[in-house]
Write an enzyme that holds these catalytic residues in place. Sequence first.
Site, PDB file in Angstrom:
ATOM      1  CG  ASP A  12      15.175  51.763  25.258  1.00 21.09           C
ATOM      2  OD1 ASP A  12      16.242  51.337  24.764  1.00 21.09           O
ATOM      3  OD2 ASP A  12      14.809  51.456  26.415  1.00 21.09           O
ATOM      4  CD  GLU A  50      19.985  49.255  28.538  1.00 15.86           C
ATOM      5  OE1 GLU A  50      20.806  48.817  29.345  1.00 15.86           O
ATOM      6  OE2 GLU A  50      19.467  50.373  28.671  1.00 15.86           O
TER       7      GLU A  50
HETATM    8  N1  BES Z   1      24.133  52.718  29.496  1.00 14.52           N
HETATM    9  C1  BES Z   1      23.520  52.258  30.695  1.00 14.52           C
HETATM   10  C2  BES Z   1      24.433  51.360  31.524  1.00 14.52           C
HETATM   11  C3  BES Z   1      25.647  52.109  31.935  1.00 14.52           C
HETATM   12  C4  BES Z   1      25.555  53.046  32.936  1.00 14.52           C
HETATM   13  C5  BES Z   1      26.832  51.955  31.280  1.00 14.52           C
HETATM   14  C6  BES Z   1      26.653  53.809  33.264  1.00 14.52           C
HETATM   15  C7  BES Z   1      27.928  52.730  31.610  1.00 14.52           C
HETATM   16  C8  BES Z   1      27.827  53.682  32.577  1.00 14.52           C
HETATM   17  C9  BES Z   1      22.257  51.530  30.342  1.00 14.52           C
HETATM   18  O1  BES Z   1      21.539  52.181  29.323  1.00 14.52           O
HETATM   19  C10 BES Z   1      21.341  51.546  31.531  1.00 14.52           C
HETATM   20  O2  BES Z   1      21.128  52.571  32.095  1.00 14.52           O
HETATM   21  N2  BES Z   1      20.802  50.399  31.873  1.00 14.52           N
HETATM   22  C11 BES Z   1      19.776  50.300  32.828  1.00 14.52           C
HETATM   23  C12 BES Z   1      19.251  48.908  32.708  1.00 14.52           C
HETATM   24  C13 BES Z   1      18.134  48.539  33.602  1.00 14.52           C
HETATM   25  C14 BES Z   1      16.930  49.392  33.441  1.00 14.52           C
HETATM   26  C15 BES Z   1      17.787  47.102  33.370  1.00 14.52           C
HETATM   27  C16 BES Z   1      20.299  50.583  34.226  1.00 14.52           C
HETATM   28  O3  BES Z   1      21.448  50.267  34.554  1.00 14.52           O
HETATM   29  O4  BES Z   1      19.540  51.161  35.008  1.00 14.52           O
HETATM   30 ZN    ZN Z   2      20.596  54.007  30.488  1.00 12.79          ZN
END
Ligand code: BES
Ligand code: ZN
Length: 456
Positions: A95, A159
Amino acid sequence: MSGADTELIRSRIRAQMPTARGELATLVGFRSVADPRQFPVEECVGAATWVRDAFLAAGIEQADLVEASDGSLAVIGHSPAPAGAPTVLLYSHYDVQPPGDEALWTSPPFVLTERDGRWYGRGASDCKGNVLMHLLALRALRPDGPLPVGVRIVVEGSEEIGGAGLHDLVAQRPDVFAADMIVIGDCGNVEAGQPTLTTSLRGIANVVVHVETLAGQVHSGVYGGAAPDALAALVRLLNTLRDEHGDTVVDGLDSTARWGGVPYPEDRFRSDAGVLDGVSLLSSGSVADAVWARPALSVVGLDAPPVVGSAAAIVPRASARLNLRVPPGLDPTVAQDALVAHLEAHVPWGAHLRVERESVGEPFLAATDGPGYRALRAALEAAYGREVATAGEGGSIPLCTALQRAVPNAEIALIGVEEPRCVIHAPNESVDPAEIENLAVAEALLLRALADRPET
Ligand code: BES
Ligand code: ZN
């Protein structure tokens, strides 16, 4: 591992890169935003089905679409371990974040487009490029016969909206996640070409705050001055969430923690974040303190009349979506409770306040001293020809801590193709194909190296 091993794996992966580009284009073409209000659910179903079929074709013996408690589909796959060999779980998500204003994109968000050697498109790096990384790594081992280790595949479909579905699945079916090592392919290097292990993640505790002051909109000339303005009330309330240094203020939450690891140099941060000349950074601490070790509150959405079309009238109600990041060591539910209590205590003028809570996600701290980590460091060094760096991360992957609890003996490592130039979550997201290649080489080398270790 020898240089010859690395070169053999690299040549197999490099030969797949033209195919990988076409596959990533197909995967990016699915507008798999996990919100049926924005895109038809068939887009997610299409992406999930493509991912399942691709892992089956890559040699995973069994892979299914599993409906999670939030209605999203997760791709769950398994190839049992050869006798005595350990099992590695490869995680990613299909997603993506919504594209936002498509006018801000140079090329259409869901059409993978090459410019200056990078591939642009929503999800190209976060996280579909990481799905390709896993696929390329598995395929590079095929000419050698059956996979040398047990492999589990978990590619989730929600996610970006908090991952509640998988969270429940971890609790209900921990067997599906049983592994000696878990490779979370949803992070990135501090810069392209610099292999990096991410050692900590912040959690998340969002709320939506609604403020209401009047029964309806009224003439701003006739009533302005005495009639309480809901937008002004909201602005005042939001202003209580920062102090004069720009530190986040939520009553009861500590905002003074220090990051104990490698620093995040200020000039690199300014460049990564695109901070304009003359604009100062926030926080009384260092950059690493602010983005990896402390809570941070950002206002990420606002409901108020748009400028064009606004009347000379007092706004009776207004809302804001608050994104609260929670450092390791702080329980996100405690943080969310504190935020709600803070908003209730500070709302001005007796304005009516309603706070909606979104589901929380836990922060994560990796244990990095096990044998799997040693093998991963060596694999990354072989693939990149450079020493591995470690870094914290301000973003969240809520599943990690649930996995740590459910599979306590597994080493959990965070890698991926999401370096700063990818501008994940923003318009013109992209991926550097060389990162996909190098990380796939490292992952293939890791799987080979783990095969020589007994299961733990
Ligand atoms: N891949 C990201 C997390 C991330 C950001 C890892 C920057 C490494 C560098 C992940 O997909 C993400 O964006 N997670 C969301 C989760 C939330 C909606 C619960 C986030 O951090 O906003
Ligand atoms: Zn993300």
